[in-house]
Scaffold this active site. Sequence first.
Site, PDB file in Angstrom:
ATOM      1  CG  ASP A 106      28.895  15.269 -29.027  1.00 52.01           C
ATOM      2  OD1 ASP A 106      28.162  14.323 -28.694  1.00 52.01           O
ATOM      3  OD2 ASP A 106      30.128  15.262 -28.878  1.00 52.01           O
ATOM      4  CD  GLU A 148      25.347  12.971 -23.436  1.00 50.31           C
ATOM      5  OE1 GLU A 148      26.585  13.059 -23.396  1.00 50.31           O
ATOM      6  OE2 GLU A 148      24.682  13.262 -24.456  1.00 50.31           O
ATOM      7  CG  ASP A 203      31.744   8.991 -27.498  1.00 44.97           C
ATOM      8  OD1 ASP A 203      31.502   9.298 -28.679  1.00 44.97           O
ATOM      9  OD2 ASP A 203      31.841   9.829 -26.592  1.00 44.97           O
TER      10      ASP A 203
END
Length: 867
Positions: A563, A566, A641
Site C-alpha cells: 500500500d 504516494e 479507495d
Amino acid sequence: MEPPAAATTVTKITKKHHRHVNNPFPSPPKSLPFLTGGLTFNPATIPPSPADFPIGRDFRLHWSPKHGGLVSVTHKSRPERSIWSTVPGQAFVSAAAVETEVEESRGSFAVKDGNVHLVFDHQSVDEIRVVGSETDSPAAMLTGRVFGANRKRQSKNRDALFFPREARYTILFSQTGGNEVGFEIRIGDPNVIGIQNPESGRRLMRTTSIKKSWKKAKKGKKKKRKLGFWRSCSWNPRGFAAVTSSEDQETAAAAATTTTPAVTELNRVVVTYSSDRDEMFYGFGEQFSHMEFKGKRVPIFVQEQGIGRGDQPITFAANLVSYRAGGDWSTTYAPSPFYITSTMKSLYLQGYNYSVFDLTRHDRVQIQSHGNRMEGRILHGDTPPELIERFTETIGRPPVLPKWILSGAVVGMQGGTEAVREIWEKLEGYKVPISAFWLQDWVGQRETVIGSQLWWNWEVDDERYGRWKELVRDLGDRNVRVMTYCNPCLAPTDGKMNRKRSHFEEAKKLDILVKDRDGQPYMVPNTAFNVGMLDFTHPKAANWFKQVLKEMVDDGVRGWMADFGEGLPVDATLFSGECPVDAHNRYPELWAQVNREFVEEWKSNRGEEDEEEEKEDSLVFFMRAGFRDSPKYGMLFWEGDQMVSWQRNDGIKSAVVGLLSGGISGYAINHSDIGGYCAVDVPFLFGKYRRSEELLMRWMELSAFTAVFRTHEGNKPASNAQFYSNHNTLSQFARCAKLYKAWYFYRVQLAEEASEKGLPICRHLFLHYPNDRIAGKLTYQQFLVGTEILVVPVLDKGQKKVKAYFPKAGNSSSCCSWQHIWSGERYREEGYEAWVDAPMGFPAVFVRAGSSVGDELLSNLRSFGIL
C-alpha cells in the site's frame, strides 16, 4: 537515465496538516498561462526550401520555411504522415523562470507557479544539422535562442539600458528504438542583452540602426509606442551581443538585482506542437473521472486521489475538515506522462519532474515541465494496441502472474483466526471457488480517535491471529493462499504490549528513514498518528525491508498488498540528496522495485528442485501508487479507495474509468475493491455514505469480469453490507465467483499477453474500434475483456436494464455478432444501441458469436449450474 540537470526550485512549502477548517471549494493551483510566441529563423543558415534530415534509419525530420517555419517528424513507412509537428510560424520551445509553491496536507498536494521572473516565449532557429554518422544512427539537432517581449529595464545610473534576456537551446532528435524517436531539449542559462544609452556617448552594443529606434521610442509619449519598441527589439535581437566585459557584467547584475529577485537559471521548459481540432487524447495513467482529455489541463503528480473528487456533498465536507482532502477530477495515485490520440499519435516524457499537459487549445498541445531540460519519446504505430505495445516495450511490462491469483475469489476480511475459519466454512457451503484469504489486520489493530486502525509494524499479532502458522498451513492444504498487508511507513509501537520487535526503532537506528530539514526522522502525519517513511534512496533500506518480507513469507504467506507510496513529503531530505519534489513521482517506483526484487530473489533462492512447485506457489503483490515505469516493477495493481457510492468521480463508475485509462497507460493488470472502500457515517456534516447491499452485489458483477475478484470490508465494516452479511449476499458472491471462474482459461491467456505485449486485460473500446467516434467517447458505460467479451455493467441504483452500444467494425467484411450469454440473442457489429435486460445476478455480458472463447465460457457456465 541521466538525472535532471537542475532540480526544481521550491521557494515556498506550506503544510496544511493541522488546519481543521478550510475552504471547501479550493481553487485550482495557479499555473503559468498557455505560452504563445513567434518563430523566426536565420535564412543564412537554415535551408530556404523544404529539407529532410535523417533520424536514425527509420525516421526523418522535415523542415519547411512556409508560413513562418514548421518542423515535423515522419516514419519512412508513411512519409506523408507526420507523427509530431509544430504549429507553423509559432514558437515550439519556450522557457521561463518561475518560483514554485507547494501546499501539502496528508498526501494531498497543490503545486503552484508563484512569481514569474522571466518568460521567453519567442524562438529563433539558428541551425539544423545532422550529428553522428549519416550511415550509422544519425541524429538531427536544432539550435537557436528563446527570448521574451518584455518592457525595458534601466539601471540606476541610467547609463545602460538592458533588453530582455535570452537563452540558447538545443533539441536533439534520435532514434531510440525500432518505432520511437527520442527528443531531448536543453535550455541554457539566460544572458543579459544590453545597449548603452546613446546620449552618454559611450560604446553601443547594437548596430547604428538602433539609434533611430531609440530616439523614436524616447519621443513617443504613449505606452503602446514604448512597448512596441521593446517588442520589436526582442523579436529581432540578432544585432545585440551579450555583455562580456567584467565591468559590464557587474553593471548588468546590479541592474537586475534592483528590479527583480535574482534568477540564476530557467526552471520551466515548455513545448508546443500541433493537434487536430477533433483529435481525442487517452491515457495519462490511471485517471478516474475522464477517458478523453481534449480541452483539459492534465497535471502529472502522484498523490492521494481524494475523497469525493467532485462528487457532492462529500467533496465539500472533506475539503472543509482537511485541506484539499476532497481532491478533484485530476488527482490520482498513479499518473503517467503518456498519451495516445485518435489520430494514432503518441508521446511520453521521461524523468520525474512535475509536468502539465495543456490540451485546452483546439489546434495545439503544450507541455510545461519543471527543470531546464525535457526528455521524451515520440512513438510510431498504426493502431492503439501497436502504440501500447511499443510504449510498454520501453517502460516495462508485468511478469506472468501465478495462476493461483487468477483462479478464484480473493476473500478480503478481518477479525482474527476464528473469524477466518468461520467464514471459510460458510463459503465452502456455498461452493465458492477461493484462491486466497487477504487478511490486512494480520498485524493487529488499535483504537484511535477515528476508529480501529492497523498497527504499522509488519509482524503477525499473535493475540489476534493465534496459531497463525497453523491457519496458513490448513488453508494451503486446501489450495487456498494467505495474503497480508504492508506499506513503506513504520509507526512507533510504544503502546503495543505484545510486539516482538519495533520496526520503526530498528529503521531509525539504521538511519534509513526519510529525514526532515533538521536531519531527524520525518514524522509524516497519517490520519490519527504519525509515521516514519523508509528512504529507498539509502543503500541499506531495500535490503532491510526485504528481510521483513522474508520473515512474512517464511510463515507461508504468498501475497500482500503493498500500500501507499504516494506521500513523500516535498520538504523531506533524502539520502541521495535529490530534490524531494522531483523525487516524489519516483518514490512509488522505488517502492515497487523493492517488492519486485524480493519476489525475484525468493524465486531464485528456491532452486531448480522447486521449479514445478514454484509455478503453483509463486509470490504476488499488488499496489495502488505508481508512475510511468511502475508496470516494469509492479506485478498487479488495484485502484485505491473508491467511495461506497454510485457516483461518477469517486464511486463505482470511477472504478471502471480508472481500470480502462490505466490499461491504456501500461497498467495492464488491475482491479478494484469489490463494493468500494470509503464509507462516511456523519450525516449532519458529510452525508450518509454506507455500502448498500445493492451496490455491493452490482460491484460483484463488475469485478467478475476484471483481472482479480477481491473483496474489501472497507474502512467502516460495521456500516457496510458485506459478502457474508446474509444469504442474498453470500449467494450473489458465490454466483459471481463462478462467473469469474468461468473465463479463467481466457484470463490466463490475457495475463500472458499482458506480460508479452503490455496489452490490458480490460480494454476501452477505442483500442479495437479507433475509427468509431461513438465508441471513443464512452467512459464507464461498457468495456471489452480482451477482444472476445463485451461487458455492460449496471452502475446506477435501481437499474434493471442497460443501454449497450455495439460498435461498428472497421472493415464491413469482418463484421461479426455479439451473443448475449443469458438469452443467446445476437447483435451485429453495425454501430447501434440496444436496451438489454440486466436483473440482479444476470449482468449484460456478450461473447463473440461462434468464437472458441465464447463457446468455452458458455460451456463452463452450464457446468457450474448458472446457465
